[in-house]
Design a protein around this motif. Structure first.
Motif, mmCIF file in Angstrom:
data_model
loop_
_atom_site.group_PDB
_atom_site.id
_atom_site.type_symbol
_atom_site.label_atom_id
_atom_site.label_comp_id
_atom_site.label_asym_id
_atom_site.label_seq_id
_atom_site.Cartn_x
_atom_site.Cartn_y
_atom_site.Cartn_z
ATOM 1 N N ARG A 52 -16.569 -69.163 76.736
ATOM 2 C CA ARG A 52 -18.022 -69.016 76.865
ATOM 3 C C ARG A 52 -18.698 -70.385 76.889
ATOM 4 N NH1 ARG A 52 -21.181 -64.675 75.505
ATOM 5 N NH2 ARG A 52 -19.389 -63.534 76.329
ATOM 6 N N LEU A 53 -18.189 -71.306 76.080
ATOM 7 C CA LEU A 53 -18.756 -72.659 76.047
ATOM 8 C C LEU A 53 -18.329 -73.485 77.258
ATOM 9 C CD1 LEU A 53 -18.150 -73.580 72.284
ATOM 10 C CD2 LEU A 53 -20.337 -72.959 73.332
ATOM 11 N N GLY A 54 -17.235 -73.093 77.898
ATOM 12 C CA GLY A 54 -16.714 -73.847 79.036
ATOM 13 C C GLY A 54 -15.937 -75.075 78.622
ATOM 14 N N VAL A 55 -15.272 -74.998 77.457
ATOM 15 C CA VAL A 55 -14.495 -76.135 76.961
ATOM 16 C C VAL A 55 -13.081 -75.677 76.620
ATOM 17 C CG1 VAL A 55 -16.550 -77.277 76.039
ATOM 18 C CG2 VAL A 55 -15.207 -75.760 74.556
ATOM 19 N N ALA A 56 -12.203 -76.644 76.418
ATOM 20 C CA ALA A 56 -10.833 -76.335 76.009
ATOM 21 C C ALA A 56 -10.819 -75.880 74.558
ATOM 22 C CB ALA A 56 -9.949 -77.565 76.183
ATOM 23 N N LEU A 57 -9.781 -75.147 74.200
ATOM 24 C CA LEU A 57 -9.618 -74.677 72.832
ATOM 25 C C LEU A 57 -8.500 -75.455 72.152
ATOM 26 C CD1 LEU A 57 -10.159 -72.633 70.525
ATOM 27 C CD2 LEU A 57 -8.434 -71.153 71.588
ATOM 28 N N GLU A 58 -8.777 -75.924 70.945
ATOM 29 C CA GLU A 58 -7.763 -76.599 70.125
ATOM 30 C C GLU A 58 -7.649 -75.837 68.809
ATOM 31 O OE1 GLU A 58 -7.315 -80.749 67.613
ATOM 32 O OE2 GLU A 58 -8.436 -80.781 69.501
ATOM 33 N N LEU A 59 -6.494 -75.290 68.528
ATOM 34 C CA LEU A 59 -6.278 -74.541 67.290
ATOM 35 C C LEU A 59 -5.818 -75.490 66.181
ATOM 36 C CD1 LEU A 59 -4.446 -71.366 68.651
ATOM 37 C CD2 LEU A 59 -6.890 -71.688 68.234
ATOM 38 N N VAL A 60 -6.520 -75.402 65.048
ATOM 39 C CA VAL A 60 -6.166 -76.191 63.861
ATOM 40 C C VAL A 60 -5.642 -75.172 62.853
ATOM 41 C CG1 VAL A 60 -6.950 -77.909 62.198
ATOM 42 C CG2 VAL A 60 -8.093 -77.719 64.430
ATOM 43 N N VAL A 61 -4.345 -75.166 62.621
ATOM 44 C CA VAL A 61 -3.688 -74.064 61.921
ATOM 45 C C VAL A 61 -3.364 -74.409 60.472
ATOM 46 C CG1 VAL A 61 -1.729 -72.479 61.984
ATOM 47 C CG2 VAL A 61 -2.721 -73.321 64.118
ATOM 48 N N PHE A 62 -3.631 -73.448 59.575
ATOM 49 C CA PHE A 62 -3.381 -73.625 58.145
ATOM 50 C C PHE A 62 -2.648 -72.409 57.595
ATOM 51 C CE2 PHE A 62 -7.154 -76.060 59.231
ATOM 52 C CZ PHE A 62 -6.841 -77.309 58.714
ATOM 53 N N ASP A 63 -2.059 -72.583 56.397
ATOM 54 C CA ASP A 63 -1.328 -71.481 55.774
ATOM 55 C C ASP A 63 -2.102 -70.839 54.633
ATOM 56 O OD1 ASP A 63 -1.225 -73.445 53.828
ATOM 57 O OD2 ASP A 63 0.959 -73.469 53.644
ATOM 58 N N ALA A 64 -3.331 -71.294 54.395
ATOM 59 C CA ALA A 64 -4.120 -70.758 53.285
ATOM 60 C C ALA A 64 -5.601 -70.819 53.621
ATOM 61 C CB ALA A 64 -3.853 -71.544 52.002
ATOM 62 N N ALA A 65 -6.354 -69.851 53.081
ATOM 63 C CA ALA A 65 -7.787 -69.752 53.374
ATOM 64 C C ALA A 65 -8.548 -70.988 52.923
ATOM 65 C CB ALA A 65 -8.364 -68.509 52.713
ATOM 66 N N GLY A 66 -8.232 -71.483 51.726
ATOM 67 C CA GLY A 66 -8.955 -72.636 51.200
ATOM 68 C C GLY A 66 -8.868 -73.836 52.122
ATOM 69 N N LYS A 67 -7.687 -74.079 52.669
ATOM 70 C CA LYS A 67 -7.500 -75.210 53.584
ATOM 71 C C LYS A 67 -8.280 -74.988 54.880
ATOM 72 C CE LYS A 67 -2.771 -75.872 51.863
ATOM 73 N NZ LYS A 67 -1.340 -75.833 52.236
ATOM 74 N N SER A 68 -8.284 -73.752 55.350
ATOM 75 C CA SER A 68 -8.995 -73.410 56.576
ATOM 76 C C SER A 68 -10.496 -73.614 56.415
ATOM 77 C CB SER A 68 -8.689 -71.958 56.963
ATOM 78 O OG SER A 68 -9.335 -71.589 58.151
ATOM 79 N N VAL A 69 -11.016 -73.206 55.261
ATOM 80 C CA VAL A 69 -12.439 -73.379 54.964
ATOM 81 C C VAL A 69 -12.787 -74.860 54.863
ATOM 82 C CG1 VAL A 69 -14.237 -72.994 53.244
ATOM 83 C CG2 VAL A 69 -12.671 -71.144 53.837
ATOM 84 N N ASP A 70 -11.957 -75.612 54.150
ATOM 85 C CA ASP A 70 -12.219 -77.042 53.971
ATOM 86 C C ASP A 70 -12.286 -77.776 55.309
ATOM 87 O OD1 ASP A 70 -12.313 -76.769 51.239
ATOM 88 O OD2 ASP A 70 -10.274 -77.496 50.889
ATOM 89 N N ALA A 71 -11.460 -77.365 56.264
ATOM 90 C CA ALA A 71 -11.457 -78.016 57.576
ATOM 91 C C ALA A 71 -12.810 -77.883 58.263
ATOM 92 C CB ALA A 71 -10.361 -77.420 58.454
ATOM 93 N N VAL A 72 -13.435 -76.702 58.129
ATOM 94 C CA VAL A 72 -14.757 -76.501 58.728
ATOM 95 C C VAL A 72 -15.831 -77.208 57.907
ATOM 96 C CG1 VAL A 72 -16.489 -74.781 59.385
ATOM 97 C CG2 VAL A 72 -14.061 -74.314 59.774
ATOM 98 N N ALA A 73 -15.767 -77.069 56.599
ATOM 99 C CA ALA A 73 -16.769 -77.700 55.737
ATOM 100 C C ALA A 73 -16.773 -79.223 55.902
ATOM 101 C CB ALA A 73 -16.507 -77.333 54.277
ATOM 102 N N ASN A 74 -15.587 -79.799 56.141
ATOM 103 C CA ASN A 74 -15.464 -81.249 56.302
ATOM 104 C C ASN A 74 -15.541 -81.690 57.758
ATOM 105 O OD1 ASN A 74 -15.089 -81.520 53.507
ATOM 106 N ND2 ASN A 74 -12.881 -81.238 53.680
ATOM 107 N N GLU A 75 -15.865 -80.743 58.645
ATOM 108 C CA GLU A 75 -16.047 -80.992 60.079
ATOM 109 C C GLU A 75 -14.791 -81.512 60.765
ATOM 110 O OE1 GLU A 75 -19.765 -81.865 61.678
ATOM 111 O OE2 GLU A 75 -20.761 -82.121 59.752
ATOM 112 N N GLN A 76 -13.640 -81.104 60.262
ATOM 113 C CA GLN A 76 -12.380 -81.354 60.956
ATOM 114 C C GLN A 76 -12.097 -80.222 61.941
ATOM 115 O OE1 GLN A 76 -10.013 -81.540 57.437
ATOM 116 N NE2 GLN A 76 -10.215 -83.767 57.235
#
Length: 247
Positions: A52-76
């Motif tokens: 929808r945005l017209g950009v490539a997708l890059e998956l940043v993969v984690f094994d736990a919710a806390g790490k996944s949340v931190d990646a967004v909160a820290n703008e990674q």
């Protein structure tokens, strides 16, 4: 939906949409058995939004919710897929829920515990995945029982067994699967909470970006995209959150 170029830049400052994917939640994401690549409802949604945005997708993969949340909160990462929680909401703007998931308790067959409301007692030790929605919720709600944090949600039952704890808390489907693997375990009837799974983006991306993401998720629900993704990936025990009243 045509998306303004300024909003595209807000979501993809690196040129690609970085989506935080939590493989610790088997309802929404898993590693494909054939390729090992991330797959699932959250991956399908991330791919659709990148298109929808017209950009490539890059998956940043984690094994736990806390790490996944931190990646967004820290703008990674630019977006992520996790449960709505007020602690997470301090830094992350959430959409409405798109999927509802039940949280359950698991005990040994010979446990005296029979009902969910019996868990919060002094001396009861409850295993939960570190940083998961269950961890955040039970940290607020349990007044007497003690929480023991496993490294990830998929290792909750292992921690429960190894440390001889009283209760394991987590995604109902994960606990059911573990109970079939390990003899002498049972789930308490009912649920102790409903997890409201949503999409989040850093609040720093601005209100217009957050609104765009909300509109996208609403569209994915109402057009049946989410329901088809659940069916496609064989997800059982989760339901589409069709409106705010059902959240």
């Amino acid at each position: 939906m045509t998306i303004d170029s300024a909003i595209v830049r807000a979501f993809a400052p690196t040129g690609a949409l970085r989506a935080s994917i939590n493989l610790g939640n088997p309802i929404l994401a898993h590693a494909d058995k054939a390729t090992g690549a991330p797959a699932g409802v959250s991956v399908d949604l991330a791919r659709a939004f990148a298109e929808r945005l017209g950009v490539a997708l890059e998956l940043v993969v984690f094994d736990a919710a806390g790490k996944s949340v931190d990646a967004v909160a820290n703008e990674q990462a630019d977006i992520g897929f996790f449960a709505i929680d007020p602690v997470r909401g301090a830094q992350i703007a959430f959409t409405e829920a798109y999927v509802l998931i039940e949280g359950s308790y698991l005990v040994r067959e010979d446990s005296p515990l029979q009902h969910n409301d019996e868990v919060d007692r002094s001396g009861t030790m409850v295993a939960v995945g570190k940083g998961s929605a269950y961890d955040l919720y039970l940290t607020r709600e349990l007044k007497h029982a003690q929480i023991v944090r496993a490294p990830t949600s998929p290792t909750v039952v292992q921690t429960f067994l190894e440390q001889n704890l009283d209760v394991a808390a987590g995604v109902k489907q994960q606990l059911e699967a573990d109970s079939r693997t390990h003899a002498g375990l049972r789930l308490l009837s009912g649920r102790f909470m409903v997890i409201r799974q949503a999409v989040g983006t850093p609040k720093s991306r601005g209100m217009n970006a957050a609104k765009t993401l909300c509109n996208f998720v609403d569209e994915m629900k109402t057009t049946g995209f989410v329901a088809r993704a659940l069916e496609k990936h064989g997800v059982q025990g989760a339901s589409v959150a069709l409106d705010r009243a059902s959240d």
